[in-house]
Write a protein that holds these residues in place. Sequence first.
Motif, mmCIF file in Angstrom:
data_model
loop_
_atom_site.group_PDB
_atom_site.id
_atom_site.type_symbol
_atom_site.label_atom_id
_atom_site.label_comp_id
_atom_site.label_asym_id
_atom_site.label_seq_id
_atom_site.Cartn_x
_atom_site.Cartn_y
_atom_site.Cartn_z
ATOM 1 N N ILE A 77 11.624 17.335 -10.976
ATOM 2 C CA ILE A 77 11.810 18.770 -11.207
ATOM 3 C C ILE A 77 10.469 19.488 -11.212
ATOM 4 C CG2 ILE A 77 12.549 20.451 -12.929
ATOM 5 C CD1 ILE A 77 14.765 18.424 -13.712
ATOM 6 N N ILE A 78 9.509 18.886 -11.892
ATOM 7 C CA ILE A 78 8.176 19.508 -11.945
ATOM 8 C C ILE A 78 7.599 19.617 -10.546
ATOM 9 C CG2 ILE A 78 5.802 19.193 -12.731
ATOM 10 C CD1 ILE A 78 6.971 17.769 -15.216
ATOM 11 N N PHE A 79 7.685 18.531 -9.823
ATOM 12 C CA PHE A 79 7.122 18.528 -8.465
ATOM 13 C C PHE A 79 7.798 19.587 -7.602
ATOM 14 C CE2 PHE A 79 6.428 17.270 -4.167
ATOM 15 C CZ PHE A 79 5.175 16.700 -4.163
ATOM 16 N N ASP A 80 9.095 19.598 -7.685
ATOM 17 C CA ASP A 80 9.864 20.538 -6.861
ATOM 18 C C ASP A 80 9.536 21.981 -7.228
ATOM 19 O OD1 ASP A 80 11.628 21.564 -5.095
ATOM 20 O OD2 ASP A 80 13.395 20.569 -5.884
ATOM 21 N N LEU A 81 9.591 22.265 -8.517
ATOM 22 C CA LEU A 81 9.343 23.642 -8.958
ATOM 23 C C LEU A 81 7.900 24.049 -8.685
ATOM 24 C CD1 LEU A 81 11.334 23.684 -12.312
ATOM 25 C CD2 LEU A 81 11.904 24.877 -10.204
ATOM 26 N N HIS A 82 6.987 23.118 -8.856
ATOM 27 C CA HIS A 82 5.583 23.451 -8.594
ATOM 28 C C HIS A 82 5.369 23.782 -7.128
ATOM 29 C CE1 HIS A 82 1.233 22.835 -7.989
ATOM 30 N NE2 HIS A 82 1.128 23.260 -9.230
ATOM 31 N N SER A 83 6.146 23.144 -6.281
ATOM 32 C CA SER A 83 5.996 23.418 -4.850
ATOM 33 C C SER A 83 6.420 24.843 -4.519
ATOM 34 C CB SER A 83 6.819 22.419 -4.032
ATOM 35 O OG SER A 83 8.190 22.700 -4.159
ATOM 36 N N TRP A 89 3.438 27.515 -15.175
ATOM 37 C CA TRP A 89 3.878 26.431 -16.054
ATOM 38 C C TRP A 89 5.018 26.866 -16.965
ATOM 39 C CZ3 TRP A 89 2.170 22.616 -13.609
ATOM 40 C CH2 TRP A 89 0.894 22.602 -13.045
ATOM 41 N N SER A 90 4.965 28.087 -17.419
ATOM 42 C CA SER A 90 6.035 28.521 -18.334
ATOM 43 C C SER A 90 7.365 28.617 -17.601
ATOM 44 C CB SER A 90 5.675 29.860 -18.960
ATOM 45 O OG SER A 90 5.576 30.845 -17.969
ATOM 46 N N LYS A 91 7.298 29.038 -16.340
ATOM 47 C CA LYS A 91 8.540 29.113 -15.560
ATOM 48 C C LYS A 91 9.070 27.711 -15.276
ATOM 49 C CE LYS A 91 8.131 33.600 -13.272
ATOM 50 N NZ LYS A 91 7.001 34.152 -14.033
ATOM 51 N N ILE A 92 8.159 26.795 -15.015
ATOM 52 C CA ILE A 92 8.569 25.407 -14.801
ATOM 53 C C ILE A 92 9.150 24.843 -16.097
ATOM 54 C CG2 ILE A 92 7.720 23.081 -14.302
ATOM 55 C CD1 ILE A 92 5.631 24.412 -12.439
ATOM 56 N N ALA A 93 8.483 25.160 -17.204
ATOM 57 C CA ALA A 93 8.940 24.639 -18.497
ATOM 58 C C ALA A 93 10.340 25.144 -18.843
ATOM 59 C CB ALA A 93 7.944 25.029 -19.596
ATOM 60 N N ARG A 99 10.336 20.684 -23.147
ATOM 61 C CA ARG A 99 8.967 20.500 -22.662
ATOM 62 C C ARG A 99 8.246 21.843 -22.690
ATOM 63 N NH1 ARG A 99 8.072 15.097 -23.001
ATOM 64 N NH2 ARG A 99 9.553 13.911 -21.742
ATOM 65 N N THR A 100 6.978 21.812 -23.057
ATOM 66 C CA THR A 100 6.206 23.050 -23.123
ATOM 67 C C THR A 100 5.364 23.223 -21.866
ATOM 68 O OG1 THR A 100 4.237 22.059 -24.104
ATOM 69 C CG2 THR A 100 6.007 22.697 -25.603
ATOM 70 N N ASP A 101 4.973 24.469 -21.638
ATOM 71 C CA ASP A 101 4.150 24.717 -20.468
ATOM 72 C C ASP A 101 2.836 23.953 -20.547
ATOM 73 O OD1 ASP A 101 3.224 26.168 -22.581
ATOM 74 O OD2 ASP A 101 2.979 28.045 -21.507
ATOM 75 N N ASN A 102 2.272 23.895 -21.753
ATOM 76 C CA ASN A 102 0.996 23.194 -21.918
ATOM 77 C C ASN A 102 1.159 21.703 -21.640
ATOM 78 O OD1 ASN A 102 -1.806 23.505 -22.658
ATOM 79 N ND2 ASN A 102 -1.327 22.316 -24.496
ATOM 80 N N GLU A 103 2.241 21.151 -22.094
ATOM 81 C CA GLU A 103 2.485 19.721 -21.881
ATOM 82 C C GLU A 103 2.661 19.434 -20.392
ATOM 83 O OE1 GLU A 103 6.021 18.315 -23.766
ATOM 84 O OE2 GLU A 103 5.338 16.237 -23.830
ATOM 85 N N ILE A 104 3.385 20.306 -19.738
ATOM 86 C CA ILE A 104 3.616 20.118 -18.306
ATOM 87 C C ILE A 104 2.315 20.278 -17.529
ATOM 88 C CG2 ILE A 104 4.759 21.107 -16.279
ATOM 89 C CD1 ILE A 104 7.101 21.798 -18.198
#
Length: 325
Positions: A77-83, A89-93, A99-104
């Motif tokens: 999910i992170i990889f996909d959303l980051h692409s 980060w907050s939108k991904i989180a 999960r927090t944006d900082n953690e991600i």
Amino acid sequence: MGRSPCCNESGLKKGPWTPEEDSTLVDFIQKNGHGSWRALPKRAGLNRCGKSCRLRWTNYLRPDIKRGKFSDEEEKIIFDLHSVLGNKWSKIAAHLPGRTDNEIKNYWNTHMRKQLLQNGIDPKTHKPLPNLNLLVNLSQLLSPSTFGNLMSPLDNAFRPQLDAAQLLLQSIVQLINPSPCPNVPETSLLGLNYISKFGGISDPPQPQALFDFPNLGVNPHQLFNNFPNVADSVTIFEGGFQLPEVLGGLNSDYCGDEIENINVLPALVSACEENSKIVNQTEESKKMNPMYECINYSPTSNMFEAAWEQFLDGEANAPWKDILA
DNA sequence: AACACATACAACCGCACTTTG
DNA sequence: TCAAAGTGCGGTTGTATGTGT
């Protein structure tokens, strides 16, 4: 905008939080809510600035925080959303409960980014880092300056074939590094391709994904259909092709079945201008597909074909085989 | 065992942007 | 409209832990 910084007050504690401070903050918020973060430290009896309290709460103490290792699914999910979203980060989180944006962000920077680099994928663009050394070397080998001194006037008979081969190489380089689509933000279709094929970065591919024809709007079957002789030089297999050894045996990285199941990927189109109608794509999917406008954005296709044509026309003599041997 | 170095992660800082009163 | 407060983000730092010598 004029604004006083909140954390420059002298005497306020910085650094790691103690269990006592954590307990004080949690107790206070559970009883009173956080309200104004700026006012919270005084009200709760903490010698911290409001921002520090907010960060500690949102990144660590919130009861719905999920701790521990990221699952493969979360990585995907992170990889996909980051692409698609980049470093939002907050939108991904928001798509990863607990999960927090900082953690991600930390996870991306310390794990995923590194793994992508190791596997030849640019973590910013999600595209393969071009391994152009071979092509550059070949291009230089074929350059007129190289042959200008070496070839006799008799050998100049081979010049058209050399020019064609060089043009072909240039086309390949441009296919690997296509111009950005002018109508949509930079997205990573290769990232989706990567995930769809390998099921996450825990099982990464080797960095040989030099071509990605669907993403460039080119169907290898259609591309080579007009060149019957190409079968002698190029191996077309299901969802890909392999260039002749003389060009390094580079292979495509087209993974048809998986890609067709990802709706943001563009449909395949003919590389030929006269055949450039969209295939395998409904009007509805065009509306849903932000890459639609880009599908024909493959200015190198014709150049590529022209180069192939010249290249193959001269194949009967095939002087380049000896020259490159 | 002791040390140096590498790595992972929590936390901070400064800035820009958004929301609120 | 404006300033304060809140939020998000990139970049960085400090510390704990792991690893190699």
